[in-house]
Design an enzyme around this catalytic site. Structure first.
Site, PDB file in Angstrom:
ATOM      1  N   ASP A 144      10.807  -6.719  18.451  1.00 21.21           N
ATOM      2  CA  ASP A 144      11.575  -7.814  17.845  1.00 21.21           C
ATOM      3  C   ASP A 144      10.831  -9.108  18.176  1.00 21.21           C
ATOM      4  OD1 ASP A 144      13.350  -9.884  17.259  1.00 21.21           O
ATOM      5  OD2 ASP A 144      15.107  -8.650  17.714  1.00 21.21           O
TER       6      ASP A 144
ATOM      7  N   ALA B 141       9.193 -10.764   9.017  1.00 21.78           N
ATOM      8  CA  ALA B 141       9.817 -12.006   8.556  1.00 21.78           C
ATOM      9  C   ALA B 141      11.260 -11.749   8.156  1.00 21.78           C
ATOM     10  CB  ALA B 141       9.048 -12.563   7.349  1.00 21.78           C
TER      11      ALA B 141
ATOM     12  N   ASP C   5       4.934 -18.352  -1.527  1.00 17.69           N
ATOM     13  CA  ASP C   5       4.910 -19.390  -2.570  1.00 17.69           C
ATOM     14  C   ASP C   5       6.159 -20.280  -2.505  1.00 17.69           C
ATOM     15  OD1 ASP C   5       6.380 -17.076  -3.244  1.00 17.69           O
ATOM     16  OD2 ASP C   5       6.286 -17.523  -5.389  1.00 17.69           O
TER      17      ASP C   5
ATOM     18  N   TYR D  96      14.840 -20.226   3.297  1.00 17.82           N
ATOM     19  CA  TYR D  96      13.725 -19.284   3.473  1.00 17.82           C
ATOM     20  C   TYR D  96      12.384 -20.026   3.452  1.00 17.82           C
ATOM     21  CZ  TYR D  96      10.282 -15.703   2.105  1.00 17.82           C
ATOM     22  OH  TYR D  96       9.158 -14.914   2.019  1.00 17.82           O
TER      23      TYR D  96
HETATM   24  N1  LIG Z   1       8.488  -9.761  -0.802  1.00 12.69           N
HETATM   25  C1  LIG Z   1       7.980 -10.810  -1.426  1.00 12.69           C
HETATM   26  O1  LIG Z   1       8.131 -10.962  -2.646  1.00 12.69           O
HETATM   27  C2  LIG Z   1       7.174 -11.823  -0.665  1.00 12.69           C
HETATM   28  C3  LIG Z   1       6.713 -12.934  -1.371  1.00 12.69           C
HETATM   29  C4  LIG Z   1       5.969 -13.892  -0.685  1.00 12.69           C
HETATM   30  C5  LIG Z   1       5.699 -13.737   0.648  1.00 12.69           C
HETATM   31  N2  LIG Z   1       6.180 -12.658   1.318  1.00 12.69           N
HETATM   32  C6  LIG Z   1       5.889 -12.573   2.740  1.00 12.69           C
HETATM   33  O2  LIG Z   1       5.201 -11.367   2.999  1.00 12.69           O
HETATM   34  C7  LIG Z   1       5.544 -10.892   4.293  1.00 12.69           C
HETATM   35  C8  LIG Z   1       5.982  -9.439   4.197  1.00 12.69           C
HETATM   36  O3  LIG Z   1       7.122  -9.368   3.368  1.00 12.69           O
HETATM   37  P1  LIG Z   1       7.732  -8.000   2.841  1.00 12.69           P
HETATM   38  O4  LIG Z   1       7.845  -8.085   1.384  1.00 12.69           O
HETATM   39  O5  LIG Z   1       6.991  -6.841   3.434  1.00 12.69           O
HETATM   40  O6  LIG Z   1       9.181  -8.109   3.464  1.00 12.69           O
HETATM   41  P2  LIG Z   1      10.142  -7.009   4.084  1.00 12.69           P
HETATM   42  O7  LIG Z   1      10.005  -5.729   3.341  1.00 12.69           O
HETATM   43  O8  LIG Z   1      11.483  -7.638   4.175  1.00 12.69           O
HETATM   44  O9  LIG Z   1       9.546  -6.784   5.521  1.00 12.69           O
HETATM   45  C9  LIG Z   1       9.761  -7.684   6.558  1.00 12.69           C
HETATM   46  C10 LIG Z   1       9.866  -6.882   7.826  1.00 12.69           C
HETATM   47  O10 LIG Z   1      10.099  -7.797   8.890  1.00 12.69           O
HETATM   48  C11 LIG Z   1      10.886  -7.123   9.814  1.00 12.69           C
HETATM   49  N3  LIG Z   1      11.621  -8.022  10.688  1.00 12.69           N
HETATM   50  C12 LIG Z   1      12.719  -8.773  10.408  1.00 12.69           C
HETATM   51  N4  LIG Z   1      13.129  -9.408  11.517  1.00 12.69           N
HETATM   52  C13 LIG Z   1      12.271  -9.048  12.499  1.00 12.69           C
HETATM   53  C14 LIG Z   1      12.174  -9.349  13.864  1.00 12.69           C
HETATM   54  N5  LIG Z   1      13.063 -10.162  14.461  1.00 12.69           N
HETATM   55  N6  LIG Z   1      11.179  -8.802  14.592  1.00 12.69           N
HETATM   56  C15 LIG Z   1      10.295  -7.966  14.010  1.00 12.69           C
HETATM   57  N7  LIG Z   1      10.336  -7.616  12.726  1.00 12.69           N
HETATM   58  C16 LIG Z   1      11.319  -8.166  11.975  1.00 12.69           C
HETATM   59  C17 LIG Z   1      11.867  -6.322   8.986  1.00 12.69           C
HETATM   60  O11 LIG Z   1      12.303  -5.223   9.750  1.00 12.69           O
HETATM   61  P3  LIG Z   1      13.817  -4.699   9.604  1.00 12.69           P
HETATM   62  O12 LIG Z   1      13.975  -4.338   8.190  1.00 12.69           O
HETATM   63  O13 LIG Z   1      13.836  -3.564  10.536  1.00 12.69           O
HETATM   64  O14 LIG Z   1      14.689  -5.835  10.003  1.00 12.69           O
HETATM   65  C18 LIG Z   1      11.034  -5.890   7.809  1.00 12.69           C
HETATM   66  O15 LIG Z   1      10.559  -4.581   7.976  1.00 12.69           O
HETATM   67  C19 LIG Z   1       6.590 -11.863   4.839  1.00 12.69           C
HETATM   68  O16 LIG Z   1       5.964 -12.818   5.645  1.00 12.69           O
HETATM   69  C20 LIG Z   1       7.133 -12.526   3.597  1.00 12.69           C
HETATM   70  O17 LIG Z   1       7.639 -13.817   3.886  1.00 12.69           O
HETATM   71  C21 LIG Z   1       6.901 -11.693   0.686  1.00 12.69           C
END
Ligand SMILES: NC(=O)c1ccc[n+]([C@@H]2O[C@H](COP(=O)([O-])OP(=O)(O)OC[C@H]3O[C@@H](n4cnc5c(N)ncnc54)[C@H](OP(=O)(O)O)[C@@H]3O)[C@@H](O)[C@H]2O)c1
Length: 310
Positions: A44, A76, A118, A141
């Site tokens: 975490d 995140a 973005d 966010y």
């Molecule tokens: N998805 C998009 O469209 C998008 C767009 C732009 C940028 N991003 C960026 O890309 C990155 C990856 O995003 P993603 O799409 O893979 O999102 P995601 O599927 O929501 O993955 C984020 C991960 O972070 C973990 N997390 C949350 N709280 C945490 C904590 N306190 N300690 C450790 N882990 C924690 C979550 O685990 P749990 O589920 O177990 O809580 C989840 O597995 C992020 O930085 C996001 O801001 C994503």
């Protein structure tokens, strides 16, 4: 371009159970000597002591195996609408957690790649955003992600922020999976046509991030510390939805356009958030291909997962 032999890489991927984290883990396994991708239950990032201990033991494991360590932070708080109602939680993860990770990396001299979004932009541009363009997040966010970027860059000299956008892939819930499901449930689907961005497949994004990790391991550090990495081209959500329908053999005409005003959400979204790949290319990194080519490949490689069959 010379990079470290990727077999020399050791990767720590906090957020390893997320959409991007899973793909990074999957693709890194074939190319890195050591990959550790803890989910939030295992690490975490809000717990600074645990973060410090984790980075210590990772750095030592890398050293013992003669590997070059890089941390790719995929952890995140990404629930954009939920963040409006829980700003403290979003900040604890996106700002304080990211900062704790950067401090631990700086102490162990491990380079850090931190993912951002973005949504740090206000969306009023009409040409692709450069990393140096003024930011102006419109919701919790984006504000917490921007503050996290600033903390990370201040805490660690060898930290890089990579902003991406509109991410979809095999793991996790995403727009593509939603459209596939709705194609099976409804006659027509109405999707906003006045938000423009670049759909980005986790497969290509993960490959790009691994290329960057290889550069950092070889100490060929990009001069710019904020980079943009998305698939190429641009689309509205409506156009993206029609392309998904076409991929699964559904009639794209069943997707109808609407405006953002027709679909109010708790968190406002940027109207335009195409990110320029210029700095990425200037760092010697390969720009990602056009989003339409990626989408087709995503259905070839990750079809069952995207169709909800796996
Ligand atoms: N998805 C998009 O469209 C998008 C767009 C732009 C940028 N991003 C960026 O890309 C990155 C990856 O995003 P993603 O799409 O893979 O999102 P995601 O599927 O929501 O993955 C984020 C991960 O972070 C973990 N997390 C949350 N709280 C945490 C904590 N306190 N300690 C450790 N882990 C924690 C979550 O685990 P749990 O589920 O177990 O809580 C989840 O597995 C992020 O930085 C996001 O801001 C994503």
């Amino acid at each position: 371009m010379s990079t470290a032999d990727r077999g020399e890489l050791a990767l720590l991927v906090p957020g390893g159970r997320g959409q991007l984290g899973r793909e990074l883990q999957r693709r890194a396994k074939g190319v890195a000597g050591l990959v550790h991708a803890p989910g939030s239950a295992e690490l975490d990032i809000r717990d600074a002591q645990d973060v410090s201990d984790e980075v210590d033991s990772f750095a030592e494991a890398a050293r013992d195996n003669n590997l070059r360590p890089v941390v790719l932070n995929a952890a995140a708080h990404t629930a954009v609408d939920a963040a409006e109602g829980e700003p403290e939680l979003a900040a604890a993860i996106n700002v304080d957690g990211a900062a704790a990770l950067a401090r631990a990396c700086a102490r162990r001299r491990v380079p850090l790649v931190h993912l951002s979004t973005d949504y740090v932009f206000d969306g009023t541009a009409t040409v692709p955003y450069e990393p140096t363009d003024p930011t102006g997040p419109r919701a919790v966010y984006g504000r917490t992600k921007l503050a996290g970027e600033q903390e990370v860059l201040a805490a660690a000299e060898r930290a890089w922020v990579v902003r991406t956008a509109w991410v979809y892939g095999a793991g996790g819930a995403n727009f593509v999976k939603t459209m596939v499901r709705l194609a099976g449930e409804r006659d027509t689907v109405t999707v906003v046509d006045d938000q423009i961005g670049a759909p980005t497949w986790t497969g290509d994004l993960a490959d790009g991030l691994l290329e960057l990790a290889g550069l950092l391991a070889a100490r060929r550090d990009p001069a710019q510390r904020v980079l943009h990495c998305t698939n190429g081209g641009r689309a509205s959500w409506f156009e993206f939805a029609r392309a998904v329908f076409a991929e699964i053999g559904a009639d794209p005409e069943r997707v109808l356009p609407c405006t953002t005003a027709d679909f109010p959400r708790p968190a406002p979204r940027p109207g335009y958030s195409v990110l320029s790949p210029r700095a990425w290319a200037e760092a010697g990194l390969s720009p990602l291909r056009d989003w339409r080519s990626s989408l087709a490949d995503a259905f070839v490689q990750d079809g069952p997962a995207l169709r909800g069959e796996a």
